[in-house]
Design an enzyme around this catalytic site. Structure first.
Site, PDB file in Angstrom:
ATOM      1  N   GLU A  43     -28.001  17.806 -15.329  1.00 35.72           N
ATOM      2  CA  GLU A  43     -26.592  17.823 -15.722  1.00 35.72           C
ATOM      3  C   GLU A  43     -25.974  16.468 -15.361  1.00 35.72           C
ATOM      4  O   GLU A  43     -26.194  15.942 -14.284  1.00 35.72           O
ATOM      5  CB  GLU A  43     -25.850  18.947 -14.996  1.00 35.72           C
ATOM      6  CG  GLU A  43     -24.381  19.053 -15.396  1.00 35.72           C
ATOM      7  CD  GLU A  43     -23.642  20.168 -14.676  1.00 35.72           C
ATOM      8  OE1 GLU A  43     -22.618  20.622 -15.199  1.00 35.72           O
ATOM      9  OE2 GLU A  43     -24.099  20.586 -13.587  1.00 35.72           O
ATOM     10  N   LYS A 118     -21.212  23.685 -22.197  1.00 37.88           N
ATOM     11  CA  LYS A 118     -21.151  24.552 -21.023  1.00 37.88           C
ATOM     12  C   LYS A 118     -20.121  25.655 -21.236  1.00 37.88           C
ATOM     13  O   LYS A 118     -18.956  25.400 -21.521  1.00 37.88           O
ATOM     14  CB  LYS A 118     -20.804  23.707 -19.794  1.00 37.88           C
ATOM     15  CG  LYS A 118     -20.953  24.442 -18.465  1.00 37.88           C
ATOM     16  CD  LYS A 118     -20.734  23.453 -17.330  1.00 37.88           C
ATOM     17  CE  LYS A 118     -20.992  24.055 -15.958  1.00 37.88           C
ATOM     18  NZ  LYS A 118     -20.831  23.037 -14.893  1.00 37.88           N
ATOM     19  N   CYS A 159     -25.777  24.595 -15.539  1.00 38.24           N
ATOM     20  CA  CYS A 159     -25.299  24.784 -14.169  1.00 38.24           C
ATOM     21  C   CYS A 159     -24.687  26.171 -13.945  1.00 38.24           C
ATOM     22  O   CYS A 159     -25.396  27.155 -13.810  1.00 38.24           O
ATOM     23  CB  CYS A 159     -24.324  23.665 -13.802  1.00 38.24           C
ATOM     24  SG  CYS A 159     -24.105  23.440 -12.009  1.00 38.24           S
TER      25      CYS A 159
END
Length: 287
Positions: A43, A118, A159
């Site tokens: 990331e 995301k 994440c």
């Protein structure tokens, strides 16, 4: 392809973008020379994980004139040169004056196969210890991402997306064989949750989980945990990095998934159902 080598490029991210691109290019080459056919980056591999840098380092993956950003261009060139699939960690993407935390997936022809924004932005406030609000800068994605590749069907998360078991369950129901989660957990959440959630997602869904983090000495708003990892369908760690910059290459064998399903089938008399409330054609990104 039932067996292939997977490479994790745990990179040290600096405030110098050109240096970050060089680190990525070199690490991808190292993994490819060891036979990796699927390579995952961390990331925010091209940009320090800090609100101070996101806007300055952001790129349009393709502008109205067809020009592509330099980070995206590097990934495309590397994928084509080494004949590999790249899950390009994440980068700050600019589109229509909005920023997104976005992962690009490039095929062996160097073309974009899919991109994942995301879904679950990381907002945290631990009084006296740590505060960070990703939603102050980024917009959230609105769709999940599955892509068919030469090494199987891959689900993508970034994440904090790993904290949500429903996403992994959906990927399992859609036939994904492995989920790749570029991530940058901090020292608190890393120690508490990084290993735990990876093993949980793997064991609960009987599939491979791969995570890739920046190294601990990366620049940014907080100290990063590191420890990029691959977990098999039994919840066993089959490869893991420390916290330094490194490249990890490991063999993934999908027969382990079949073996797990045969030994301990989880779908017998299943009273639960995944209800996808979005139109499949909007959400399924495939080759």
């Amino acid at each position: 392809m039932s067996k292939f080598k997977l490479g994790l490029c745990q990179l040290t991210v600096t405030t110098n973008k050109n240096l970050n691109l060089l680190h990525a290019r070199n690490a991808i080459k190292v993994a490819a020379l060891q036979g990796a056919k699927l390579i995952v980056l961390p990331e925010m591999w091209n940009c320090p994980y800090s609100i101070k840098y996101f806007d300055n380092f952001a790129e349009e993956f393709q502008d109205r004139d067809g020009e592509v950003g330099e980070s995206f261009s590097l990934l495309a060139e590397a994928a084509a040169f080494h004949n590999i699939i790249i899950v390009g960690g994440s980068m700050p993407e600019r589109e229509n004056d909005r920023l997104y935390n976005t992962c690009c997936i490039l095929g062996p022809d160097g073309k974009l196969k899919a991109k994942h924004r995301k879904l679950h932005l990381f907002d945290i406030d631990i009084p006296g210890e740590f505060s960070f609000k990703e939603s102050d800068t980024f917009g959230a994605g609105d769709r999940y991402t599955i892509v068919d590749t030469e090494v199987g069907r891959i689900g993508i998360g970034i994440c904090h997306d790993i904290r949500f078991p429903e996403l992994a369950m959906l990927y399992k129901a859609k036939g994904a064989q492995i989920i790749c989660y570029p991530g940058a957990f901090n020292m608190s959440t890393g120690e508490l949750l990084w290993e735990l959630v990876q093993k949980a997602r793997a064991a609960d869904n009987q599939m491979f989980i791969a995570t890739c983090s920046p190294s601990r000495d990366s620049a940014g708003s907080y100290t990063i945990w590191g420890h990029s990892t691959v977990v098999n369908p039994f919840g066993e760690t089959i490869a893991s990095a420390g916290h330094e910059e490194t490249v990890v290459v490991v063999e993934v064998d999908y027969s382990a998934t079949l073996d797990g399903n045969q030994r301990m089938p989880l779908e017998q008399n299943d009273i639960y159902q995944i209800n996808d409330i979005s139109a499949p054609e909007k959400n399924l990104r495939s080759a």
